[in-house]
Design a protein around this motif. Structure first.
Motif, PDB file in Angstrom:
ATOM      1  N   ILE A   1      -4.331   0.061   7.754  1.00 44.35           N
ATOM      2  CA  ILE A   1      -3.408   0.874   8.994  1.00 44.35           C
ATOM      3  C   ILE A   1      -3.893   1.629   9.930  1.00 44.35           C
ATOM      4  O   ILE A   1      -3.490   1.473  10.997  1.00 44.35           O
ATOM      5  CB  ILE A   1      -2.150   0.576   8.116  1.00 44.35           C
ATOM      6  CG1 ILE A   1      -1.203  -0.464   7.260  1.00 44.35           C
ATOM      7  CG2 ILE A   1      -1.148   1.497   8.780  1.00 44.35           C
ATOM      8  CD1 ILE A   1      -0.422  -0.194   6.258  1.00 44.35           C
ATOM      9  N   ALA A   2      -4.008   2.428   8.797  1.00 43.76           N
ATOM     10  CA  ALA A   2      -4.970   4.082   9.603  1.00 43.76           C
ATOM     11  C   ALA A   2      -5.405   3.764  10.805  1.00 43.76           C
ATOM     12  O   ALA A   2      -5.824   4.042  11.673  1.00 43.76           O
ATOM     13  CB  ALA A   2      -6.010   5.036   8.835  1.00 43.76           C
ATOM     14  N   ALA A   3      -6.346   2.454  10.736  1.00 40.92           N
ATOM     15  CA  ALA A   3      -7.351   1.765  11.849  1.00 40.92           C
ATOM     16  C   ALA A   3      -7.026   1.469  12.694  1.00 40.92           C
ATOM     17  O   ALA A   3      -7.971   0.865  13.535  1.00 40.92           O
ATOM     18  CB  ALA A   3      -8.404   0.976  11.123  1.00 40.92           C
ATOM     19  N   GLU A   4      -5.857   0.595  12.726  1.00 38.60           N
ATOM     20  CA  GLU A   4      -4.329   0.921  13.059  1.00 38.60           C
ATOM     21  C   GLU A   4      -5.433  -1.339  13.164  1.00 38.60           C
ATOM     22  O   GLU A   4      -4.745  -2.368  14.601  1.00 38.60           O
ATOM     23  CB  GLU A   4      -4.943   0.654  14.828  1.00 38.60           C
ATOM     24  CG  GLU A   4      -3.967   1.890  14.892  1.00 38.60           C
ATOM     25  CD  GLU A   4      -4.129   2.724  16.405  1.00 38.60           C
ATOM     26  OE1 GLU A   4      -4.155   2.271  17.214  1.00 38.60           O
ATOM     27  OE2 GLU A   4      -3.344   3.920  16.628  1.00 38.60           O
ATOM     28  N   GLN A   5      -5.761  -1.260  12.312  1.00 34.65           N
ATOM     29  CA  GLN A   5      -5.823  -2.985  12.244  1.00 34.65           C
ATOM     30  C   GLN A   5      -4.941  -4.037  11.226  1.00 34.65           C
ATOM     31  O   GLN A   5      -5.637  -5.050  10.980  1.00 34.65           O
ATOM     32  CB  GLN A   5      -7.963  -2.923  11.738  1.00 34.65           C
ATOM     33  CG  GLN A   5      -8.317  -2.281  12.824  1.00 34.65           C
ATOM     34  CD  GLN A   5     -10.305  -2.646  12.148  1.00 34.65           C
ATOM     35  OE1 GLN A   5     -10.387  -3.209  10.892  1.00 34.65           O
ATOM     36  NE2 GLN A   5     -10.595  -1.649  12.578  1.00 34.65           N
ATOM     37  N   PHE A   6      -4.592  -3.355  11.444  1.00 27.02           N
ATOM     38  CA  PHE A   6      -3.410  -3.812  10.588  1.00 27.02           C
ATOM     39  C   PHE A   6      -2.144  -3.600  10.428  1.00 27.02           C
ATOM     40  O   PHE A   6      -1.922  -2.835  11.564  1.00 27.02           O
ATOM     41  CB  PHE A   6      -3.432  -3.250   8.937  1.00 27.02           C
ATOM     42  CG  PHE A   6      -3.577  -4.335   7.754  1.00 27.02           C
ATOM     43  CD1 PHE A   6      -3.465  -5.916   7.481  1.00 27.02           C
ATOM     44  CD2 PHE A   6      -1.520  -4.098   7.511  1.00 27.02           C
ATOM     45  CE1 PHE A   6      -2.500  -6.922   6.573  1.00 27.02           C
ATOM     46  CE2 PHE A   6      -1.174  -5.644   6.342  1.00 27.02           C
ATOM     47  CZ  PHE A   6      -1.515  -6.487   5.877  1.00 27.02           C
ATOM     48  N   PRO A   7      -0.923  -4.708  10.286  1.00 26.77           N
ATOM     49  CA  PRO A   7       0.976  -4.026  10.592  1.00 26.77           C
ATOM     50  C   PRO A   7       1.286  -3.368   9.636  1.00 26.77           C
ATOM     51  O   PRO A   7       1.064  -2.974   9.177  1.00 26.77           O
ATOM     52  CB  PRO A   7       1.401  -5.276  10.603  1.00 26.77           C
ATOM     53  CG  PRO A   7       0.583  -6.816  10.352  1.00 26.77           C
ATOM     54  CD  PRO A   7      -1.572  -5.917   9.817  1.00 26.77           C
ATOM     55  N   LYS A   8       1.923  -2.126  11.243  1.00 23.21           N
ATOM     56  CA  LYS A   8       2.619  -1.108   9.739  1.00 23.21           C
ATOM     57  C   LYS A   8       3.509  -1.655   8.930  1.00 23.21           C
ATOM     58  O   LYS A   8       4.200  -2.441   9.356  1.00 23.21           O
ATOM     59  CB  LYS A   8       2.828   0.386  11.277  1.00 23.21           C
ATOM     60  CG  LYS A   8       1.766   0.303  11.675  1.00 23.21           C
ATOM     61  CD  LYS A   8       1.709   1.640  12.439  1.00 23.21           C
ATOM     62  CE  LYS A   8       0.846   2.276  13.317  1.00 23.21           C
ATOM     63  NZ  LYS A   8       0.941   3.369  14.346  1.00 23.21           N
ATOM     64  N   PRO A   9       3.738  -1.216   8.165  1.00 23.52           N
ATOM     65  CA  PRO A   9       5.014  -1.267   7.882  1.00 23.52           C
ATOM     66  C   PRO A   9       6.171  -0.686   8.246  1.00 23.52           C
ATOM     67  O   PRO A   9       6.351   0.384   8.831  1.00 23.52           O
ATOM     68  CB  PRO A   9       5.163  -1.186   6.451  1.00 23.52           C
ATOM     69  CG  PRO A   9       3.820   0.361   6.674  1.00 23.52           C
ATOM     70  CD  PRO A   9       3.444  -0.098   7.399  1.00 23.52           C
TER      71      PRO A   9
END
Length: 107
Positions: free
Chosen positions: A62-70
């Motif tokens: 999430i921090a690396a913007e590679q996973f959807p944010k909650p």
């Protein structure tokens, strides 16, 4: 007799008396007590099970913007949209199915 006129039995001590004075007798339809469809959001344990990653890996992605944010569902609670997780999984499976290396043939 209206809902406001009906009174709950008061408790003599502690938090109960205060709480019974403030709570309505019947359940009202408010956005907080209307249940969401059961499969529309996932909490962290369900996300971990679906994607096969640890909590720290999910938050690192999430921090690396590679996973959807909650999305925030409460003061101290978050959840992920099922559609976001499914789209992320689909994109990962597409990346895995595409050829990564080109093999040169010796002639």
């Amino acid at each position: 007799m209206s809902e406001c006129e009906r009174a709950r039995p008061a408790r003599a001590f502690g938090f109960g008396l205060w709480w019974t004075m403030l709570t309505p007798v019947g359940k009202q339809e408010t956005p907080m007590n209307i249940p969401a469809p059961p499969s529309s959001v996932l909490r962290l344990p369900e996300v971990r099970e679906r994607v096969g990653l640890s909590k720290s890996s999910i938050y690192a992605f999430i921090a690396a913007e590679q996973f959807p944010k909650p999305i925030r569902i409460g003061a101290r609670a978050v959840a992920w949209r099922l559609s976001d997780i499914e789209a992320w999984l689909a994109s990962k499976s597409e990346q895995n199915s595409s050829p990564k290396l080109s093999v040169k043939e010796n002639s």
